[in-house]
Write an enzyme that holds these catalytic residues in place. Sequence first.
Site, PDB file in Angstrom:
ATOM      1  N   ASP A 174      28.220  63.387   1.040  1.00  0.00           N
ATOM      2  CA  ASP A 174      27.971  62.621   2.260  1.00  0.00           C
ATOM      3  C   ASP A 174      27.314  63.457   3.350  1.00  0.00           C
ATOM      4  OD1 ASP A 174      29.056  60.334   1.154  1.00  0.00           O
ATOM      5  OD2 ASP A 174      31.077  60.733   1.890  1.00  0.00           O
ATOM      6  N   PRO A 222      35.836  43.161  38.898  1.00  0.00           N
ATOM      7  CA  PRO A 222      36.965  42.900  39.790  1.00  0.00           C
ATOM      8  C   PRO A 222      37.485  44.113  40.539  1.00  0.00           C
ATOM      9  CG  PRO A 222      37.715  43.000  37.528  1.00  0.00           C
ATOM     10  CD  PRO A 222      36.222  43.132  37.477  1.00  0.00           C
ATOM     11  N   ASP A 225      29.661  43.486  49.783  1.00  0.00           N
ATOM     12  CA  ASP A 225      30.661  42.819  50.609  1.00  0.00           C
ATOM     13  C   ASP A 225      32.039  43.383  50.301  1.00  0.00           C
ATOM     14  OD1 ASP A 225      31.643  41.434  48.266  1.00  0.00           O
ATOM     15  OD2 ASP A 225      29.923  40.084  48.474  1.00  0.00           O
ATOM     16  N   LYS A 243      32.616  39.989  55.389  1.00  0.00           N
ATOM     17  CA  LYS A 243      33.315  39.510  56.576  1.00  0.00           C
ATOM     18  C   LYS A 243      33.414  40.619  57.605  1.00  0.00           C
ATOM     19  CE  LYS A 243      37.298  36.653  57.724  1.00  0.00           C
ATOM     20  NZ  LYS A 243      38.505  35.986  57.211  1.00  0.00           N
ATOM     21  N   GLY A 253      31.125  41.293  43.947  1.00  0.00           N
ATOM     22  CA  GLY A 253      32.369  41.392  43.201  1.00  0.00           C
ATOM     23  C   GLY A 253      32.410  40.385  42.066  1.00  0.00           C
ATOM     24  N   ILE A 271      29.619  33.256  39.003  1.00  0.00           N
ATOM     25  CA  ILE A 271      30.919  32.582  39.038  1.00  0.00           C
ATOM     26  C   ILE A 271      31.475  32.712  40.452  1.00  0.00           C
ATOM     27  CG2 ILE A 271      33.260  32.468  38.091  1.00  0.00           C
ATOM     28  CD1 ILE A 271      32.211  33.502  35.483  1.00  0.00           C
ATOM     29  N   THR A 312      34.267  38.710  35.465  1.00  0.00           N
ATOM     30  CA  THR A 312      34.761  37.901  36.558  1.00  0.00           C
ATOM     31  C   THR A 312      36.237  38.181  36.830  1.00  0.00           C
ATOM     32  OG1 THR A 312      34.856  35.667  37.436  1.00  0.00           O
ATOM     33  CG2 THR A 312      35.395  35.936  35.108  1.00  0.00           C
ATOM     34  N   ALA A 313      36.675  37.899  38.054  1.00  0.00           N
ATOM     35  CA  ALA A 313      38.038  38.234  38.466  1.00  0.00           C
ATOM     36  C   ALA A 313      39.088  37.590  37.567  1.00  0.00           C
ATOM     37  CB  ALA A 313      38.252  37.811  39.917  1.00  0.00           C
ATOM     38  N   MET A 337      40.068  33.026  45.445  1.00  0.00           N
ATOM     39  CA  MET A 337      40.187  33.023  46.911  1.00  0.00           C
ATOM     40  C   MET A 337      41.302  32.079  47.356  1.00  0.00           C
ATOM     41  SD  MET A 337      36.072  32.989  47.618  1.00  0.00           S
ATOM     42  CE  MET A 337      35.771  31.837  46.267  1.00  0.00           C
ATOM     43  N   GLY A 389      43.488  43.008  41.831  1.00  0.00           N
ATOM     44  CA  GLY A 389      43.572  43.181  40.383  1.00  0.00           C
ATOM     45  C   GLY A 389      42.643  44.232  39.823  1.00  0.00           C
TER      46      GLY A 389
END
Length: 463
Positions: A26, A229, A252, A274, A305, A310, A335-336, A387, A416
Amino acid sequence: MARRMDYLPIFFKISQKQCLVVGGGDVALRKINLLLKSGAIVECIAPSFCQALLKCSADNALTLTKKTFEAVDIQNQSLLISATDNEALNAEVSRLAHDANIPVNVVDAPELSSFIMPSIVDRSPLLIAVSSGGKAPVLARIIRAKLETIVPSAYGRLAEIAGEYRGQVKSKFSHIKDRRLFWESVFSGNIAEKVFTGRIKEAKVDLERLLANTKAQELGEVYLVGAGPGDPDLLTFKALRLMQQADVVLYDRLVSDAVMELVRRDAELIYVGKKTGGQSSRQSDINKRLVELAKSGKRVCRLKGGDPFIFGRGGEEIETLSENGISFQVVPGITAASGCSTYSGIPLTHRDYSQSCRFVTAHLKDGTCDLPWGEFVAEQQTIVFYMALSGAKHLSGKLIEHGMRKNMPIALIEKGTTPEQKVYTTTLSGIPELLDKEDIHAPTLMIVGEVVKLREKLNWYAN
């Protein structure tokens, strides 16, 4: 004084050259595959051959000679490899090769070799070789694996295109410095990105335009990148590459600090989340900013995020980009719902508990929470509310009002996948008491369903 190198890195052209491999197992097969890939004419000598070698011989220009190695076998060879477990034979092959000034490699015996075989990242015609000088081959393979993750396979196609235009560039620029600057702009700009995403014709048109008018303003590009996430290890390879080459990054509060640490160090960072006092950047302003930056020639990363498509408003952003003729790429992220449920030991589906899953945003565009409550009241279903923290009491009340049983298991997952993750479990009717008792902060995800019961058994993430 710089430390002396034990070996001089050289790429050896062996196409259509006679090469001999001694050994039929081999290990010999792995070396033979590399030689054949390089276009060599290969002969393998051994008293017996493994089945994989026999198959390789049937499929390739490989000659298997079933015999014991003799000194005469090295005649007319350009390169020798000894891959046997017979130390005396390996030493004899090495001695004969050195005496005849033929390059020789004895597997796992650098002291008997005149050259060594590096770990290779193959993006032909672009090749990257990593070697530890035979001292730590496993370490070299680990480093090669890291390089594999950051060098896209399309770099080979980019190198081929560069080869096609090399003569024209040399004719256009008489000074080496000017040629270097030209190629740097090609390899680190939108032309390269178009090659990476398979838009070869567009890339060539742009390259020819740049070659004809090197002072022309190159239009920028926007990357909508899913940051996942929170855990930076969950980023895709493509996300990391684009983050590290962007000139400007718009982000963000849902993008974790650990992920932001991986952004290109000298990139301009623009916060669009925000702000103090509860005010948020308007989506229309963000869309306008993306267009303006791209039109100024910037490579812009819109870092979001989770996943851009999504509840990330990525669709709204690329609508604006498309309307303004701005080139863009979208990179999916975890996705979260998927990341947070996994890191909490709560499967979103399970044959015994849930055969479907719904992702729901607790905030609609007009600020209301007018949802199809009746559709949510079903057994064997998991509902994930994004959210959801500020409206959790309202959500639980509405679900009970429309018939969901009060003892339905609920989980609230705060931050998470990060080291600060906290998971709170209760029932639908227990949500108000939990929120009054605990100091829970956003971002928080809410999972509703029987699958929450599995957390006690399946919780694996110790943080």
